[in-house]
Motif scaffolding. Structure first.
Motif, PDB file in Angstrom:
ATOM      1  N   LYS A  19       0.988  -1.283  -0.027  1.00 26.83           N
ATOM      2  CA  LYS A  19       0.100  -0.061  -0.083  1.00 26.83           C
ATOM      3  C   LYS A  19       0.787   1.325  -0.145  1.00 26.83           C
ATOM      4  O   LYS A  19       0.612   2.064  -0.829  1.00 26.83           O
ATOM      5  N   ASP A  20       1.866   1.298   0.943  1.00 27.80           N
ATOM      6  CA  ASP A  20       2.726   2.291   0.840  1.00 27.80           C
ATOM      7  C   ASP A  20       3.392   2.581  -0.578  1.00 27.80           C
ATOM      8  O   ASP A  20       3.861   3.643  -1.024  1.00 27.80           O
ATOM      9  N   THR A  21       4.076   1.384  -0.862  1.00 23.77           N
ATOM     10  CA  THR A  21       4.665   1.344  -2.116  1.00 23.77           C
ATOM     11  C   THR A  21       3.964   1.834  -3.371  1.00 23.77           C
ATOM     12  O   THR A  21       4.499   2.767  -4.074  1.00 23.77           O
ATOM     13  N   LEU A  22       2.686   1.623  -3.465  1.00 23.16           N
ATOM     14  CA  LEU A  22       1.940   1.932  -4.589  1.00 23.16           C
ATOM     15  C   LEU A  22       1.783   3.505  -4.468  1.00 23.16           C
ATOM     16  O   LEU A  22       1.756   4.293  -5.567  1.00 23.16           O
ATOM     17  N   GLU A  23       1.482   3.920  -3.250  1.00 20.14           N
ATOM     18  CA  GLU A  23       1.342   5.656  -2.915  1.00 20.14           C
ATOM     19  C   GLU A  23       2.762   6.253  -3.536  1.00 20.14           C
ATOM     20  O   GLU A  23       2.766   7.440  -4.167  1.00 20.14           O
ATOM     21  N   CYS A  24       3.727   5.638  -3.050  1.00 21.39           N
ATOM     22  CA  CYS A  24       5.053   5.955  -3.409  1.00 21.39           C
ATOM     23  C   CYS A  24       5.113   6.134  -4.917  1.00 21.39           C
ATOM     24  O   CYS A  24       5.598   7.074  -5.559  1.00 21.39           O
ATOM     25  N   LEU A  25       4.987   4.963  -5.678  1.00 23.15           N
ATOM     26  CA  LEU A  25       5.077   4.870  -7.172  1.00 23.15           C
ATOM     27  C   LEU A  25       4.241   5.924  -7.805  1.00 23.15           C
ATOM     28  O   LEU A  25       4.634   6.489  -8.813  1.00 23.15           O
ATOM     29  N   GLU A  26       3.056   6.250  -7.170  1.00 17.77           N
ATOM     30  CA  GLU A  26       2.131   7.126  -7.985  1.00 17.77           C
ATOM     31  C   GLU A  26       2.526   8.498  -8.075  1.00 17.77           C
ATOM     32  O   GLU A  26       2.505   9.202  -9.007  1.00 17.77           O
ATOM     33  N   SER A  27       3.414   8.811  -6.906  1.00 20.96           N
ATOM     34  CA  SER A  27       3.927  10.212  -6.821  1.00 20.96           C
ATOM     35  C   SER A  27       5.175  10.144  -7.763  1.00 20.96           C
ATOM     36  O   SER A  27       5.235  11.464  -8.616  1.00 20.96           O
ATOM     37  N   ILE A  28       6.010   9.043  -7.797  1.00 21.73           N
ATOM     38  CA  ILE A  28       7.119   9.240  -8.855  1.00 21.73           C
ATOM     39  C   ILE A  28       6.573   9.315 -10.222  1.00 21.73           C
ATOM     40  O   ILE A  28       7.181  10.123 -10.912  1.00 21.73           O
ATOM     41  N   TYR A  29       5.434   8.490 -10.654  1.00 24.52           N
ATOM     42  CA  TYR A  29       5.299   8.824 -11.912  1.00 24.52           C
ATOM     43  C   TYR A  29       4.459  10.127 -12.359  1.00 24.52           C
ATOM     44  O   TYR A  29       4.035  10.477 -13.392  1.00 24.52           O
ATOM     45  N   VAL A 146       6.271   9.768  -0.188  1.00 20.14           N
ATOM     46  CA  VAL A 146       5.729  10.601  -1.333  1.00 20.14           C
ATOM     47  C   VAL A 146       6.483  11.610  -1.812  1.00 20.14           C
ATOM     48  O   VAL A 146       6.788  12.579  -0.876  1.00 20.14           O
ATOM     49  N   VAL A 147       6.883  11.726  -3.092  1.00 19.32           N
ATOM     50  CA  VAL A 147       7.881  12.692  -3.412  1.00 19.32           C
ATOM     51  C   VAL A 147       6.974  13.974  -4.198  1.00 19.32           C
ATOM     52  O   VAL A 147       6.063  13.865  -4.918  1.00 19.32           O
ATOM     53  N   HIS A 148       7.484  15.084  -4.180  1.00 24.78           N
ATOM     54  CA  HIS A 148       7.062  16.117  -4.693  1.00 24.78           C
ATOM     55  C   HIS A 148       7.602  16.226  -6.193  1.00 24.78           C
ATOM     56  O   HIS A 148       8.699  15.623  -6.419  1.00 24.78           O
ATOM     57  N   GLU A 149       6.739  16.728  -6.824  1.00 25.93           N
ATOM     58  CA  GLU A 149       7.062  16.585  -8.379  1.00 25.93           C
ATOM     59  C   GLU A 149       8.144  17.278  -8.997  1.00 25.93           C
ATOM     60  O   GLU A 149       8.840  16.780 -10.017  1.00 25.93           O
ATOM     61  N   ASP A 150       8.889  18.213  -8.260  1.00 29.27           N
ATOM     62  CA  ASP A 150      10.046  18.939  -8.509  1.00 29.27           C
ATOM     63  C   ASP A 150      11.375  18.284  -7.825  1.00 29.27           C
ATOM     64  O   ASP A 150      12.367  18.626  -8.051  1.00 29.27           O
ATOM     65  N   SER A 151      11.178  17.097  -6.867  1.00 24.93           N
ATOM     66  CA  SER A 151      12.042  16.712  -5.926  1.00 24.93           C
ATOM     67  C   SER A 151      13.363  16.269  -6.696  1.00 24.93           C
ATOM     68  O   SER A 151      14.559  16.621  -6.476  1.00 24.93           O
ATOM     69  N   VAL A 152      13.114  15.348  -7.782  1.00 27.32           N
ATOM     70  CA  VAL A 152      14.230  14.635  -8.651  1.00 27.32           C
ATOM     71  C   VAL A 152      14.949  15.731  -9.475  1.00 27.32           C
ATOM     72  O   VAL A 152      16.112  15.867  -9.318  1.00 27.32           O
ATOM     73  N   LYS A 153      14.379  16.663 -10.065  1.00 27.16           N
ATOM     74  CA  LYS A 153      14.820  17.819 -10.637  1.00 27.16           C
ATOM     75  C   LYS A 153      15.812  18.765  -9.844  1.00 27.16           C
ATOM     76  O   LYS A 153      17.031  18.931 -10.290  1.00 27.16           O
ATOM     77  N   CYS A 154      15.264  19.014  -8.831  1.00 34.27           N
ATOM     78  CA  CYS A 154      15.987  19.883  -7.731  1.00 34.27           C
ATOM     79  C   CYS A 154      17.410  19.157  -7.196  1.00 34.27           C
ATOM     80  O   CYS A 154      18.281  19.639  -7.288  1.00 34.27           O
ATOM     81  N   MET A 155      17.246  17.855  -7.042  1.00 32.80           N
ATOM     82  CA  MET A 155      18.503  17.214  -6.213  1.00 32.80           C
ATOM     83  C   MET A 155      19.268  16.966  -7.580  1.00 32.80           C
ATOM     84  O   MET A 155      20.555  17.069  -7.153  1.00 32.80           O
ATOM     85  N   VAL A 156      18.895  16.623  -8.678  1.00 32.57           N
ATOM     86  CA  VAL A 156      20.037  16.710  -9.698  1.00 32.57           C
ATOM     87  C   VAL A 156      20.700  17.863  -9.954  1.00 32.57           C
ATOM     88  O   VAL A 156      21.998  17.932 -10.505  1.00 32.57           O
ATOM     89  N   ASN A 157      19.758  18.964 -10.193  1.00 30.36           N
ATOM     90  CA  ASN A 157      20.347  20.232 -10.551  1.00 30.36           C
ATOM     91  C   ASN A 157      21.433  20.659  -9.568  1.00 30.36           C
ATOM     92  O   ASN A 157      22.420  21.277  -9.856  1.00 30.36           O
ATOM     93  N   ALA A 158      21.202  20.293  -8.106  1.00 34.45           N
ATOM     94  CA  ALA A 158      22.134  20.593  -6.990  1.00 34.45           C
ATOM     95  C   ALA A 158      23.407  19.834  -7.129  1.00 34.45           C
ATOM     96  O   ALA A 158      24.514  20.411  -7.063  1.00 34.45           O
ATOM     97  N   ALA A 159      23.082  18.413  -7.476  1.00 41.89           N
ATOM     98  CA  ALA A 159      24.256  17.566  -7.750  1.00 41.89           C
ATOM     99  C   ALA A 159      25.227  18.069  -8.780  1.00 41.89           C
ATOM    100  O   ALA A 159      26.451  17.948  -8.694  1.00 41.89           O
ATOM    101  N   GLN A 160      24.556  18.629  -9.821  1.00 37.40           N
ATOM    102  CA  GLN A 160      25.396  18.840 -11.162  1.00 37.40           C
ATOM    103  C   GLN A 160      26.333  20.194 -10.858  1.00 37.40           C
ATOM    104  O   GLN A 160      26.955  20.465 -11.713  1.00 37.40           O
ATOM    105  N   LYS A 161      26.112  21.124  -9.801  1.00 39.17           N
ATOM    106  CA  LYS A 161      26.672  22.379  -9.762  1.00 39.17           C
ATOM    107  C   LYS A 161      28.101  22.225  -9.347  1.00 39.17           C
ATOM    108  O   LYS A 161      29.031  23.065  -9.424  1.00 39.17           O
ATOM    109  N   ASP A 162      28.626  20.976  -8.676  1.00 39.60           N
ATOM    110  CA  ASP A 162      30.062  20.681  -8.245  1.00 39.60           C
ATOM    111  C   ASP A 162      30.135  19.184  -8.359  1.00 39.60           C
ATOM    112  O   ASP A 162      29.427  18.472  -7.617  1.00 39.60           O
ATOM    113  N   GLU A 163      31.260  18.979  -9.032  1.00 43.79           N
ATOM    114  CA  GLU A 163      31.598  17.589  -9.276  1.00 43.79           C
ATOM    115  C   GLU A 163      32.158  16.954  -7.873  1.00 43.79           C
ATOM    116  O   GLU A 163      32.142  15.678  -7.666  1.00 43.79           O
ATOM    117  N   LYS A 164      32.303  17.764  -6.840  1.00 40.90           N
ATOM    118  CA  LYS A 164      32.626  17.312  -5.610  1.00 40.90           C
ATOM    119  C   LYS A 164      31.505  16.608  -4.652  1.00 40.90           C
ATOM    120  O   LYS A 164      31.931  16.139  -3.637  1.00 40.90           O
TER     121      LYS A 164
END
Length: 206
Positions: A19-29, A146-164
């Motif tokens: 049940k938790d997994t399906l809710e998580c998946l729905e937010s990811i998609y 449950v993830v926010h729709e911008d969460s993955v994009k924001c984390m990737v953008n932060a990681a891309q700013k500095d290779e360290k």
């Protein structure tokens, strides 16, 4: 140089918690990101989780959530199921086969043959992703997230700013804090590499 967004392998460990997994998946998609793989690794659940997840992928199992609205439009999902004995003996065309289908139309299910626990269960999925999917980043999610729709994009953008930068985390809110969903559980932590422990910021702040 390719203009495609970095590839992210999103890993969710499930054990008797469909049940938790399906809710998580729905937010990811519903995320605002275009290049990702979803891997659900099941630790030999005994609650019919695999069938429930497959039914969800076909649009036969809906999701009730106070944080994310269920969408019929992104179903069905193409399901790729792999057994643990085959994780590292698959043909080299797995990524190519997956890439024929848009990110938001596919799901990978990894079936562990026993309950390996949290760490090893996730590690098996990480090894699978590194061998077959060639991700730029790996995102580990607890299945009660449950993830926010911008969460993955924001984390990737932060990681891309500095290779360290070796790891990033989003702000995490309580799902339900006395009826509220705007209370921060934590917003990252100061991690000590020598002892392998961290001190969280903003823990239990109301």
């Amino acid at each position: 140089m390719s203009n495609e967004s970095p590839r992210v392998s999103i890993i969710i460990l499930n054990w008797n918690g469909w049940k938790d997994t399906l809710e998580c998946l729905e937010s990811i998609y519903q995320i605002d990101y275009s290049n990702y793989d979803v891997l659900v690794v099941d630790n030999a659940s005994q609650d019919n989780s695999l069938e429930k997840i497959k039914n969800y992928a076909q649009g036969l199992e809906t999701v009730e959530s106070r944080l994310v609205a269920y969408r019929f439009q992104n179903k069905p999902l193409e399901v790729f199921v792999f057994s643990e004995k085959d994780y590292f003996n698959l043909p080299g065309t797995v990524k190519e086969d997956l890439d024929l289908i848009p990110s938001d139309k596919r799901i990978i299910i990894l079936k562990n043959n026993q309950n390996h626990g949290y760490a090893q269960g996730n590690n098996l999925a990480i090894e699978f992703a590194l061998k077959h999917l060639d991700p730029d980043y790996i995102l580990i999610l607890n299945n009660d997230t449950v993830v926010h729709e911008d969460s993955v994009k924001c984390m990737v953008n932060a990681a891309q700013k500095d290779e360290k930068i070796g790891a990033v985390t989003p702000k995490v809110y309580y799902y339900d804090y006395q009826g509220r969903s705007d209370v921060i559980s934590h917003a990252g932590e100061k991690f000590n590499l020598y002892i392998g422990r961290g001190k969280r910021f903003c823990k239990n702040q109301v």
